[in-house]
Design a protein around this motif. Sequence first.
Motif, PDB file in Angstrom:
ATOM      1  N   ALA A   1     -45.277   9.866  14.389  1.00 40.50           N
ATOM      2  CA  ALA A   1     -45.440   9.075  13.170  1.00 40.50           C
ATOM      3  C   ALA A   1     -46.788   9.354  12.504  1.00 40.50           C
ATOM      4  O   ALA A   1     -46.891   9.393  11.278  1.00 40.50           O
ATOM      5  N   VAL A   2     -47.828   9.566  13.316  1.00 41.98           N
ATOM      6  CA  VAL A   2     -49.138   9.916  12.753  1.00 41.98           C
ATOM      7  C   VAL A   2     -49.061  11.280  12.071  1.00 41.98           C
ATOM      8  O   VAL A   2     -49.573  11.472  10.963  1.00 41.98           O
ATOM      9  N   ALA A   3     -48.409  12.240  12.733  1.00 42.47           N
ATOM     10  CA  ALA A   3     -48.280  13.578  12.146  1.00 42.47           C
ATOM     11  C   ALA A   3     -47.493  13.532  10.841  1.00 42.47           C
ATOM     12  O   ALA A   3     -47.843  14.202   9.859  1.00 42.47           O
ATOM     13  N   GLU A   4     -46.430  12.735  10.822  1.00 40.87           N
ATOM     14  CA  GLU A   4     -45.626  12.613   9.598  1.00 40.87           C
ATOM     15  C   GLU A   4     -46.452  11.994   8.465  1.00 40.87           C
ATOM     16  O   GLU A   4     -46.370  12.418   7.309  1.00 40.87           O
TER      17      GLU A   4
ATOM     18  N   TYR B   1     -46.131   0.650  13.610  1.00 40.67           N
ATOM     19  CA  TYR B   1     -46.717   1.845  12.991  1.00 40.67           C
ATOM     20  C   TYR B   1     -45.621   2.789  12.484  1.00 40.67           C
ATOM     21  O   TYR B   1     -45.706   3.313  11.375  1.00 40.67           O
ATOM     22  N   VAL B   2     -44.579   2.998  13.291  1.00 36.05           N
ATOM     23  CA  VAL B   2     -43.493   3.896  12.898  1.00 36.05           C
ATOM     24  C   VAL B   2     -42.761   3.356  11.676  1.00 36.05           C
ATOM     25  O   VAL B   2     -42.402   4.108  10.757  1.00 36.05           O
ATOM     26  N   GLU B   3     -42.541   2.053  11.640  1.00 36.52           N
ATOM     27  CA  GLU B   3     -41.862   1.447  10.484  1.00 36.52           C
ATOM     28  C   GLU B   3     -42.691   1.617   9.209  1.00 36.52           C
ATOM     29  O   GLU B   3     -42.154   1.883   8.130  1.00 36.52           O
ATOM     30  N   MET B   4     -44.007   1.466   9.334  1.00 40.21           N
ATOM     31  CA  MET B   4     -44.872   1.640   8.171  1.00 40.21           C
ATOM     32  C   MET B   4     -44.861   3.093   7.691  1.00 40.21           C
ATOM     33  O   MET B   4     -44.883   3.368   6.487  1.00 40.21           O
ATOM     34  N   ALA B   5     -44.806   4.029   8.625  1.00 41.05           N
ATOM     35  CA  ALA B   5     -44.733   5.445   8.254  1.00 41.05           C
ATOM     36  C   ALA B   5     -43.440   5.740   7.496  1.00 41.05           C
ATOM     37  O   ALA B   5     -43.441   6.463   6.492  1.00 41.05           O
ATOM     38  N   ALA B   6     -42.330   5.183   7.970  1.00 44.79           N
ATOM     39  CA  ALA B   6     -41.046   5.383   7.291  1.00 44.79           C
ATOM     40  C   ALA B   6     -41.052   4.754   5.908  1.00 44.79           C
ATOM     41  O   ALA B   6     -40.501   5.310   4.948  1.00 44.79           O
TER      42      ALA B   6
ATOM     43  N   HIS C   1     -53.339   4.833   6.733  1.00 44.42           N
ATOM     44  CA  HIS C   1     -52.392   4.753   7.850  1.00 44.42           C
ATOM     45  C   HIS C   1     -52.634   5.895   8.843  1.00 44.42           C
ATOM     46  O   HIS C   1     -52.509   5.708  10.066  1.00 44.42           O
ATOM     47  N   THR C   2     -52.988   7.065   8.327  1.00 45.31           N
ATOM     48  CA  THR C   2     -53.334   8.174   9.212  1.00 45.31           C
ATOM     49  C   THR C   2     -54.566   7.839  10.037  1.00 45.31           C
ATOM     50  O   THR C   2     -54.618   8.072  11.254  1.00 45.31           O
TER      51      THR C   2
END
Length: 424
Positions: A184-187, A134-139, A160-161
């Motif tokens: 990561a969700v907040a970003e 999930y973090v990688e997808m956010a980045a 994604h959110t």
Amino acid sequence: MIEHGDGECGLTAHTVRRWESGEKRPGPMFRKHLVLVFGMPADRLGLLTAEELEYRPDEAPAPRPSLRRRIGDSLAEFLVRRMLSMAGDDRLTFRREVLLPALLALGVSPDTAQMTVGQQPSTSGRDPRVVDAYVEMAAAQRTLYWDLAPAVLIDGALAHTRLGIELLDHVAHDDDRDRRLAGAVAETALLAARLAFFDLGQPGLAEQAFVVAEQTVEVAGDHALAAAIAAHHAFVPGFAGDEPGARRYLDAAHAHARYGGGPVLRSWLYCVTSEILARTGQTAASRDRIRQAQDSLTTAGTDPVWLDFFSADRLAGFAGNTDLLARRHSSAVEWLNQALQQLEPRASKQRTVLLLDLAAAHAPDDPDHAVDLAVQACDGLESDFYKTAYERIPSVRAALAGAGRETRLLERVRALPLPTGGSA
């Protein structure tokens, strides 16, 4: 409420939170419009008292959703289920009063949202593989902001959110992994809010995404990210001329920045404050904030990796806009030329903003050059549309009208595709 002839709503975030927590029940006028906003009957939204529920009429058959809505809901549900199938672990739940409104706000139909909230998946976001993915997808989405069309990227950011909210619904919030997922969700929610407000001109959608970002960053405990979310949110009332409304967010942003972030974040916060003060007529205070932004760049600290929307080079653009709004045209020209010279090649959206600000600054003394600059900006908007830049065109046209030079710009503007949020 205005569109239906019922006047200003006068709502505050505090009142809405009291509704969501059950501390207070919305009045009849608010209930009417909540039903319209969410497209759900009052009993499904929990707006009716026990007595009102007893005397309600039999429900009429619900209209069948459109094919596009059914496909969208099916895809959203598939994405959630597919990601959740990667790991298994049931833990404490994310607050349901956050999950349901967030799902509704982010585009899930009422039926699908209710079904999702009512389910008890056998998986969670506590598995490190899920969190890492999930973090990688956010980045990756953060990087794609510079290359993808906003209307395309926002769909991915919202999905994604939505997925992140579902994962957060099944974590304990008691260790670094949980906080990392929440960050990561907040970003991602902040990215959706930025796209909605600045790129696409949809403040209503932006407000909903900001609410999700603010709720999830509390779980993350990330002061730097909380500061960025609050400062971005300040632009919504700030652009509308509501300085007290913007100040509440700005005060929160500066308070968070005392505990997290570094010199670039602090400088950007002062630049944001400067622009909002300038837009609300406080030009002297606005210039003071630019000086504070310059001084902040010499302070100590470490800035987060996601802070890619501002740098020392961008400060000149804020300073130029501040002087332009204060009608200090010569100083504005100097700042804006400096900003254009320092601008990185990928920042095409910012380039159109700077060109239009520079056109407005040149209009009183060199209207022919101002027209050339504005036409260049329109060329950029045609290939890389940006609503924030588009909304600067009327002021440039007004500045050129006095010199009788607005005809060429008007013809060029008419050739641009119309934005979804209105016209210049």
